[in-house]
Design a protein around this motif. Structure first.
Motif, PDB file in Angstrom:
ATOM      1  N   LEU A   1       0.907  -1.162   0.004  1.00  0.00           N
ATOM      2  CA  LEU A   1      -0.054   0.005  -0.093  1.00  0.00           C
ATOM      3  C   LEU A   1       0.860   1.170   0.025  1.00  0.00           C
ATOM      4  O   LEU A   1       0.372   2.357  -0.557  1.00  0.00           O
ATOM      5  CB  LEU A   1      -0.985  -0.045   1.279  1.00  0.00           C
ATOM      6  CG  LEU A   1      -2.140  -1.236   1.080  1.00  0.00           C
ATOM      7  CD1 LEU A   1      -2.896  -0.999   2.245  1.00  0.00           C
ATOM      8  CD2 LEU A   1      -2.891  -0.650  -0.022  1.00  0.00           C
ATOM      9  N   ALA A   2       2.089   1.105   0.776  1.00  0.00           N
ATOM     10  CA  ALA A   2       3.041   2.184   0.412  1.00  0.00           C
ATOM     11  C   ALA A   2       3.352   2.669  -0.730  1.00  0.00           C
ATOM     12  O   ALA A   2       3.530   3.626  -1.299  1.00  0.00           O
ATOM     13  CB  ALA A   2       4.172   2.026   1.750  1.00  0.00           C
ATOM     14  N   LEU A   3       3.876   1.556  -1.710  1.00  0.00           N
ATOM     15  CA  LEU A   3       4.181   1.907  -2.800  1.00  0.00           C
ATOM     16  C   LEU A   3       3.338   2.337  -3.718  1.00  0.00           C
ATOM     17  O   LEU A   3       3.390   2.882  -4.621  1.00  0.00           O
ATOM     18  CB  LEU A   3       4.766   0.429  -3.350  1.00  0.00           C
ATOM     19  CG  LEU A   3       5.889  -0.267  -2.758  1.00  0.00           C
ATOM     20  CD1 LEU A   3       6.285  -1.650  -3.303  1.00  0.00           C
ATOM     21  CD2 LEU A   3       7.023   0.637  -3.020  1.00  0.00           C
ATOM     22  N   LEU A   4       1.765   1.759  -3.556  1.00  0.00           N
ATOM     23  CA  LEU A   4       0.797   2.255  -4.332  1.00  0.00           C
ATOM     24  C   LEU A   4       0.657   3.681  -3.906  1.00  0.00           C
ATOM     25  O   LEU A   4       0.311   4.627  -4.969  1.00  0.00           O
ATOM     26  CB  LEU A   4      -0.361   1.751  -3.706  1.00  0.00           C
ATOM     27  CG  LEU A   4      -1.855   2.234  -4.586  1.00  0.00           C
ATOM     28  CD1 LEU A   4      -1.790   1.854  -6.109  1.00  0.00           C
ATOM     29  CD2 LEU A   4      -2.898   1.245  -4.011  1.00  0.00           C
TER      30      LEU A   4
ATOM     31  N   ALA B   1       2.846   6.293  -5.868  1.00  0.00           N
ATOM     32  CA  ALA B   1       2.540   6.239  -7.199  1.00  0.00           C
ATOM     33  C   ALA B   1       1.970   7.509  -7.832  1.00  0.00           C
ATOM     34  O   ALA B   1       2.193   8.084  -9.001  1.00  0.00           O
ATOM     35  CB  ALA B   1       1.936   4.781  -7.873  1.00  0.00           C
ATOM     36  N   SER B   2       1.036   7.965  -7.114  1.00  0.00           N
ATOM     37  CA  SER B   2       0.246   9.163  -7.773  1.00  0.00           C
ATOM     38  C   SER B   2      -0.363   9.974  -6.498  1.00  0.00           C
ATOM     39  O   SER B   2      -0.633   9.375  -5.568  1.00  0.00           O
ATOM     40  CB  SER B   2      -0.761   8.684  -8.566  1.00  0.00           C
ATOM     41  OG  SER B   2      -1.864   8.095  -8.133  1.00  0.00           O
ATOM     42  N   ARG B   3      -0.924  11.101  -6.589  1.00  0.00           N
ATOM     43  CA  ARG B   3      -1.457  11.781  -5.463  1.00  0.00           C
ATOM     44  C   ARG B   3      -3.001  11.312  -5.203  1.00  0.00           C
ATOM     45  O   ARG B   3      -3.207  11.055  -4.073  1.00  0.00           O
ATOM     46  CB  ARG B   3      -1.779  13.205  -5.989  1.00  0.00           C
ATOM     47  CG  ARG B   3      -0.449  14.059  -5.921  1.00  0.00           C
ATOM     48  CD  ARG B   3      -0.581  15.593  -6.228  1.00  0.00           C
ATOM     49  NE  ARG B   3       0.687  16.364  -6.037  1.00  0.00           N
ATOM     50  CZ  ARG B   3       0.775  17.446  -6.178  1.00  0.00           C
ATOM     51  NH1 ARG B   3      -0.459  18.220  -6.350  1.00  0.00           N
ATOM     52  NH2 ARG B   3       1.929  18.289  -6.208  1.00  0.00           N
ATOM     53  N   ALA B   4      -3.425  10.770  -6.194  1.00  0.00           N
ATOM     54  CA  ALA B   4      -4.850  10.218  -5.968  1.00  0.00           C
ATOM     55  C   ALA B   4      -4.855   9.017  -5.102  1.00  0.00           C
ATOM     56  O   ALA B   4      -5.568   8.765  -4.253  1.00  0.00           O
ATOM     57  CB  ALA B   4      -5.572   9.806  -7.320  1.00  0.00           C
TER      58      ALA B   4
ATOM     59  N   LEU C   1       9.322   9.011   0.418  1.00  0.00           N
ATOM     60  CA  LEU C   1       9.178  10.368   0.204  1.00  0.00           C
ATOM     61  C   LEU C   1      10.564  11.033   0.453  1.00  0.00           C
ATOM     62  O   LEU C   1      10.903  11.882  -0.260  1.00  0.00           O
ATOM     63  CB  LEU C   1       7.850  10.878   0.850  1.00  0.00           C
ATOM     64  CG  LEU C   1       6.657  10.467   0.588  1.00  0.00           C
ATOM     65  CD1 LEU C   1       5.542  11.023   1.308  1.00  0.00           C
ATOM     66  CD2 LEU C   1       6.214  10.694  -1.000  1.00  0.00           C
ATOM     67  N   VAL C   2      11.181  10.528   1.657  1.00  0.00           N
ATOM     68  CA  VAL C   2      12.342  11.479   1.876  1.00  0.00           C
ATOM     69  C   VAL C   2      13.500  10.874   0.966  1.00  0.00           C
ATOM     70  O   VAL C   2      14.057  11.803   0.695  1.00  0.00           O
ATOM     71  CB  VAL C   2      12.528  11.084   3.506  1.00  0.00           C
ATOM     72  CG1 VAL C   2      13.950  11.329   3.729  1.00  0.00           C
ATOM     73  CG2 VAL C   2      11.585  11.769   4.279  1.00  0.00           C
TER      74      VAL C   2
END
Length: 290
Positions: free
Chosen positions: A114-117, A120-123, A179-180
């Motif tokens: 889920l973190a990888l998903l 992938a995009s803002r949505a 993200l970091v």
């Protein structure tokens, strides 16, 4: 001979020191706190693993010696229907560890995916974050009652409850790490050099973002022990007469004043598991921060 022995000892010590310097997790585990936690968990896990060999009675075998005091053939006494408490506690450790060692890795895998998903995009990130918020809005026991109301008590519902409750922790830790790391110079340089997004993620970002998951994994273990114990204590865990530590403790409550030894063994064992896993988690966390 003495000189050779001292030389070998010095080499081994130097190798261990280099390994500890390079690996913060090993450095944490080899601290007094980490070693203590490993010993506690290791002894309890070994007792559970060897339960069929150590116990003289089956955990569900009844007898006419109800509430027998500790001693003789029953080192921890018997319960209200004559079942050997030593056997039930050992098999309870075995069942608890089986649940935990299935549920926590499943939570780690689900949270990581889920973190990888989410990255992938803002949505996708918005959807995943709202899912995490929804799960975290329910206390663990409320979530357990809701799931067992649908599926009924049993081994699988306990695994699902623990996995679902622990998933947001793993997901948020890995998402924050990704993200970091993807804004660091090496990741930016790889993108400028023409590497694709997937290649940068797999070869550069993930190897540096997954380290906190090790600590999160250790932190999740005592929480899983608590959730399983609470579910079994409330009667929505593994189906009786199969023992777990929480169910044995729950069955001892009516006899707490007259037969306090009944509750002592499962209570001490649960406390030992939680303490051991907590010490390991603290040692790993301290090792990483050094």
């Amino acid at each position: 001979m003495t000189t050779q022995t001292e030389t070998r000892s010095g080499v081994a010590t130097g190798t261990l020191a280099r390994l500890r310097a390079r690996n913060p997790y090993l450095n944490g585990l080899l601290s007094p706190r980490g070693i203590t936690g490993l010993i506690i968990v290791g002894l309890l896990a070994l007792a559970g693993l060897l339960a069929p060999a150590l116990a003289d009675f089956a955990p569900t075998a009844q007898s006419d010696q109800a509430l027998h005091s500790p001693g003789g053939a029953h080192p921890l006494g018997t319960d209200e229907v004559g079942r050997d408490l030593f056997s039930r506690v050992l098999h309870g450790i075995r069942n608890d560890l089986a649940i935990i060692l299935i549920a926590v890795p499943v939570a780690a895998l689900a949270g990581s995916l889920l973190a990888l998903l989410a990255t992938a995009s803002r949505a996708a990130d918005a959807v995943v974050q709202r899912f995490f918020d929804l799960v975290l809005a329910f206390p663990g026991l409320i979530l357990a009652l809701a799931i067992t109301a649908i599926m009924g008590p049993g081994f699988l519902p306990v695994v699902i409850v623990i996995a679902l409750a622990e998933t947001p922790g793993f997901g948020r830790v890995l998402r924050a790490g990704i993200l970091v790391q993807r804004e660091r110079e090496y990741a930016v340089a790889a993108r400028v050099g023409g590497a694709g997004r997937a290649r940068v993620l797999i070869r550069h970002v993930l190897p540096n973002a997954v380290d906190p998951l090790i600590v999160q994994l250790a932190i999740s273990l005592p929480v899983a022990v608590f959730i399983e114990g609470a579910m079994s204590f409330l009667g929505v865990g593994v189906r009786p007469p199969e023992p777990t530590l929480g169910s044995v403790l729950s069955q001892s409550m009516p006899y707490l004043s007259s037969h306090p030894w009944y509750a002592a063994a499962p209570l001490i064992t649960v406390t030992g598991l939680v303490l051991g896993f907590t010490l390991i988690a603290e040692a790993l966390n301290k090792g990483v921060r050094r």
